[in-house]
Motif scaffolding. Structure first.
Motif, PDB file in Angstrom:
ATOM      1  N   ALA A 123      33.119  27.071  30.524  1.00 12.27           N
ATOM      2  CA  ALA A 123      32.336  26.856  31.749  1.00 12.27           C
ATOM      3  C   ALA A 123      33.189  27.097  32.989  1.00 12.27           C
ATOM      4  CB  ALA A 123      31.774  25.442  31.760  1.00 12.27           C
ATOM      5  N   ALA A 124      34.459  26.672  32.932  1.00 14.00           N
ATOM      6  CA  ALA A 124      35.359  26.896  34.073  1.00 14.00           C
ATOM      7  C   ALA A 124      35.581  28.379  34.309  1.00 14.00           C
ATOM      8  CB  ALA A 124      36.694  26.192  33.827  1.00 14.00           C
ATOM      9  N   ARG A 125      35.754  29.144  33.205  1.00 10.20           N
ATOM     10  CA  ARG A 125      35.946  30.592  33.351  1.00 10.20           C
ATOM     11  C   ARG A 125      34.735  31.242  34.004  1.00 10.20           C
ATOM     12  NH1 ARG A 125      39.044  30.351  28.508  1.00 10.20           N
ATOM     13  NH2 ARG A 125      37.156  30.427  27.220  1.00 10.20           N
ATOM     14  N   GLU A 126      33.535  30.798  33.637  1.00  7.59           N
ATOM     15  CA  GLU A 126      32.319  31.358  34.232  1.00  7.59           C
ATOM     16  C   GLU A 126      32.252  31.076  35.727  1.00  7.59           C
ATOM     17  OE1 GLU A 126      29.046  29.754  32.081  1.00  7.59           O
ATOM     18  OE2 GLU A 126      29.552  30.782  30.199  1.00  7.59           O
ATOM     19  N   LEU A 127      32.611  29.851  36.124  1.00  8.08           N
ATOM     20  CA  LEU A 127      32.583  29.502  37.549  1.00  8.08           C
ATOM     21  C   LEU A 127      33.628  30.290  38.329  1.00  8.08           C
ATOM     22  CD1 LEU A 127      32.134  25.641  37.204  1.00  8.08           C
ATOM     23  CD2 LEU A 127      30.480  27.214  38.218  1.00  8.08           C
ATOM     24  N   LEU A 128      34.832  30.420  37.772  1.00  9.89           N
ATOM     25  CA  LEU A 128      35.896  31.161  38.453  1.00  9.89           C
ATOM     26  C   LEU A 128      35.540  32.644  38.565  1.00  9.89           C
ATOM     27  CD1 LEU A 128      38.891  29.369  36.720  1.00  9.89           C
ATOM     28  CD2 LEU A 128      38.296  29.206  39.141  1.00  9.89           C
ATOM     29  N   ALA A 129      34.892  33.180  37.511  1.00  5.56           N
ATOM     30  CA  ALA A 129      34.451  34.582  37.572  1.00  5.56           C
ATOM     31  C   ALA A 129      33.372  34.754  38.627  1.00  5.56           C
ATOM     32  CB  ALA A 129      33.936  35.017  36.202  1.00  5.56           C
ATOM     33  N   ARG A 130      32.485  33.772  38.751  1.00  2.00           N
ATOM     34  CA  ARG A 130      31.434  33.816  39.771  1.00  2.00           C
ATOM     35  C   ARG A 130      32.036  33.889  41.169  1.00  2.00           C
ATOM     36  NH1 ARG A 130      27.021  28.913  40.707  1.00  2.00           N
ATOM     37  NH2 ARG A 130      26.112  29.722  42.643  1.00  2.00           N
ATOM     38  N   LEU A 131      33.211  33.269  41.334  1.00  6.72           N
ATOM     39  CA  LEU A 131      33.906  33.280  42.627  1.00  6.72           C
ATOM     40  C   LEU A 131      34.846  34.477  42.768  1.00  6.72           C
ATOM     41  CD1 LEU A 131      34.740  29.459  42.879  1.00  6.72           C
ATOM     42  CD2 LEU A 131      33.056  30.722  44.233  1.00  6.72           C
ATOM     43  N   GLY A 132      34.854  35.357  41.753  1.00  3.76           N
ATOM     44  CA  GLY A 132      35.708  36.538  41.834  1.00  3.76           C
ATOM     45  C   GLY A 132      37.160  36.275  41.511  1.00  3.76           C
ATOM     46  N   HIS A 133      37.447  35.211  40.762  1.00  6.64           N
ATOM     47  CA  HIS A 133      38.828  34.852  40.451  1.00  6.64           C
ATOM     48  C   HIS A 133      38.994  34.543  38.969  1.00  6.64           C
ATOM     49  CE1 HIS A 133      40.996  34.782  44.297  1.00  6.64           C
ATOM     50  NE2 HIS A 133      39.794  34.582  44.815  1.00  6.64           N
ATOM     51  N   ALA A 134      38.603  35.506  38.148  1.00  6.84           N
ATOM     52  CA  ALA A 134      38.737  35.335  36.701  1.00  6.84           C
ATOM     53  C   ALA A 134      40.197  35.250  36.267  1.00  6.84           C
ATOM     54  CB  ALA A 134      38.046  36.493  35.982  1.00  6.84           C
ATOM     55  N   GLU A 135      41.131  35.645  37.163  1.00  8.99           N
ATOM     56  CA  GLU A 135      42.555  35.610  36.790  1.00  8.99           C
ATOM     57  C   GLU A 135      43.124  34.186  36.746  1.00  8.99           C
ATOM     58  OE1 GLU A 135      42.711  35.263  41.182  1.00  8.99           O
ATOM     59  OE2 GLU A 135      41.478  36.387  39.754  1.00  8.99           O
ATOM     60  N   ILE A 136      42.424  33.223  37.367  1.00  9.46           N
ATOM     61  CA  ILE A 136      42.889  31.829  37.321  1.00  9.46           C
ATOM     62  C   ILE A 136      42.514  31.255  35.962  1.00  9.46           C
ATOM     63  CG2 ILE A 136      42.699  29.530  38.350  1.00  9.46           C
ATOM     64  CD1 ILE A 136      42.014  30.847  40.999  1.00  9.46           C
ATOM     65  N   ARG A 137      43.502  30.796  35.222  1.00  6.02           N
ATOM     66  CA  ARG A 137      43.257  30.331  33.857  1.00  6.02           C
ATOM     67  C   ARG A 137      42.876  28.859  33.846  1.00  6.02           C
ATOM     68  NH1 ARG A 137      47.397  33.438  29.826  1.00  6.02           N
ATOM     69  NH2 ARG A 137      47.193  35.506  30.774  1.00  6.02           N
TER      70      ARG A 137
END
Length: 514
Positions: A123-137
């Motif tokens: 779920a965290a990866r989906e939210l970070l990708a939504r914000l354009g920051h999929a690189e944050i693990r």
């Protein structure tokens, strides 16, 4: 065609504290899918209004409506459930927890008390990708992230609550220029998804770039609602915020004169940060360091002050060598520093204004092991009067003061050091200012500029770092331009303009501009 119902409508909001009416009938309306900017000087009521909206304070009068329906935001949890999330200037993240743990803190993915870590990470990866920051693990410890990445994690946390309205309090204060650009990209994507943003900033140029409408508060009252952000002239906004026209923010610059040299920096180098920096500062002169965030400006000041030990070079104050890497030696010889992070690095927030001011000179007021409080209070009252620190109550906790008045208290501390010297050293000779107006509103900035100029007029040399080029050019007598750890240009301030300085700091290795 009738106006659509606002996502948020606040009408006649009143909040009273003992002896203070912080909000006196404030109105605010915010539409879905817009960036609505909230402006006002420190003390205008912005923070109190945010706390009412986030459920931290209960209003004494007035009403709050979401999508036209009255709501009672009894606490921050109730505000979150209503779809209102707040991202404060000082982020409330837990450094020791992972990114995913911070995002879902308080509403964890759990069964029978056991966290479903894999589900939380997905779920965290989906939210970070939504914000354009999929690189944050999701598994990265938050304390290891940059300020910009932490800001993204805070936004992801807000979205994890299905926030329809996100309040951002000075979100760009700790960000570099490219990070602010990325922040604005994220905000635009949020409003494209019909999320509303209430954006608070002292930087009026940001309001023009990202804002759609503006509401202005002054002394706890609404003085303008829904002004067009891009079309309202800056003097009009400043006049609304301050109650007066501010045409000349900076104090007059004195005529150039020959000044005795107070600081001499020769070939100063800190490996990996800056190299071969040489310059002087005269007694009574304000010298500004201009450059991008990360260019080495703050590190130069910290090395001069002794907070960092140089790899090469030397610093002389009044012709005497300052022992490298020793802040104690620097202070003893007459150097003072007002650091960038005043709350974390300069102030004891739970202590009084008086104790914060006299902190570096307490021995002056000691008699046989006892503190002479009468002498201490007399000196503090004199400095409060001199620097116009408000409110004028030395016993008040310094955390309750506005940013501008906290900064004045930091400056007052070094003036007690100057008065306390009373010996051949002659007290404060050089004042180092690192981002002195960060988080300070337009009106308070003008007051701080006047204080700094008065200190220079009294013979103190001032070395100033600021990310805002107009501030450096308006306040300094002479400007040093720093690029990638090198001093690339030096000139009187009145021979430079903002475009010239930006050209100098943005030049690439190949000699062109980006």
């Amino acid at each position: 065609m009738p106006e659509p119902t606002p996502l948020l409508l606040m009408r006649g909001i009143v909040k009273q504290f003992p002896g203070v009416r912080a909000l006196d009938g404030v109105d605010l309306d915010v539409r879905a899918g817009e960036v609505h900017c909230l402006l006002g000087q420190n003390g205008a009521g912005k923070s109190t209004l945010i706390k009412v909206l986030s459920g931290a304070h209960q209003p004494d009068a007035g009403e709050v409506l979401l999508n036209g329906a009255p709501v009672r935001l009894a606490n921050p949890t109730a505000a979150m459930r209503a779809g209102i999330a707040t991202i404060y200037q000082e982020l409330d993240l837990v450094d020791g927890l992972s990114v995913a743990e911070n995002i879902f803190l308080g509403h964890e993915h759990a069964t029978f008390g056991f966290t479903r870590r894999g589900e939380a990470n997905r779920a965290a990866r989906e939210l970070l990708a939504r914000l354009g920051h999929a690189e944050i693990r999701p598994g990265t410890e938050v304390g290891r992230l940059s300020p910009a990445a932490k800001q993204v994690v805070s936004m992801a946390r807000a979205l994890s609550h299905d926030a329809r309205l996100i309040i951002m309090d000075e979100p760009s204060a700790a960000l570099a220029h490219d990070e602010v650009t990325n922040l604005f990209r994220i905000i635009r994507e949020l409003i494209a998804q019909n999320v509303a943003v209430v954006y608070i900033s002292h930087r009026l140029e940001e309001i023009r770039e990202i804002g759609e409408r503006v509401t202005v508060l002054k002394d706890g009252r609404t003085v303008a609602v829904g002004l067009p952000a891009r079309d309202t002239p800056t003097p009009r906004i400043v006049s609304l915020m301050t109650g007066r026209n501010v045409e000349y923010v900076f104090p007059p610059r004195p005529d150039p004169v020959d000044r005795p040299q107070v600081l001499r920096v020769e070939g100063l180098t800190l490996s990996g940060r800056f190299a071969d920096i040489s310059f002087t500062v005269g007694a009574g002169e304000i010298v500004g360091l201009a450059g991008l965030v990360g260019s080495g400006r703050s590190e130069i000041i910290e090395t001069i002050y002794g907070a960092r030990r140089p790899s090469a070079g030397r610093v002389l104050l009044d012709g005497r060598l300052v022992r490298p890497g020793s802040t104690h030696a620097a202070v003893r010889q007459g150097m003072g520093l007002a650091p960038e992070e005043r709350k974390a690095q300069a102030l004891l927030l739970e202590e009084s204004v008086a104790r914060n001011i006299t902190l570096s000179a307490l021995t002056r007021y000691a008699r046989l092991g006892w503190l002479d409080r009468r002498a201490e209070t007399a000196e503090v009252n004199r400095l409060i009067e001199t620097l116009d620190i408000r409110p004028r109550d030395p016993r008040r906790p310094i955390k309750t003061l506005s940013g501008g008045n906290q900064q004045k208290a930091v400056l007052a501390r070094w003036l007690t050091e100057r008065a306390a010297a009373g010996n051949g050293a002659g007290g404060l000779k050089l004042l180092l200012l690192d981002e002195p107006t960060r988080g300070v509103d337009v009106g308070a900035r003008a007051e701080l500029y006047a204080v700094v100029r008065r200190l220079a007029d009294s013979g103190i040399g001032v070395l100033l770092v600021s990310s805002e080029v107009p501030e450096v050019l308006g306040l300094a007598d002479r400007v040093l331009v720093i690029r990638e750890g090198r001093l690339v240009h030096e000139a009187p301030a009145d021979e430079l303009d903002e475009h010239r300085v930006l050209d100098l700091v943005m030049v690439t290795h190949e000699g062109g501009t980006p």
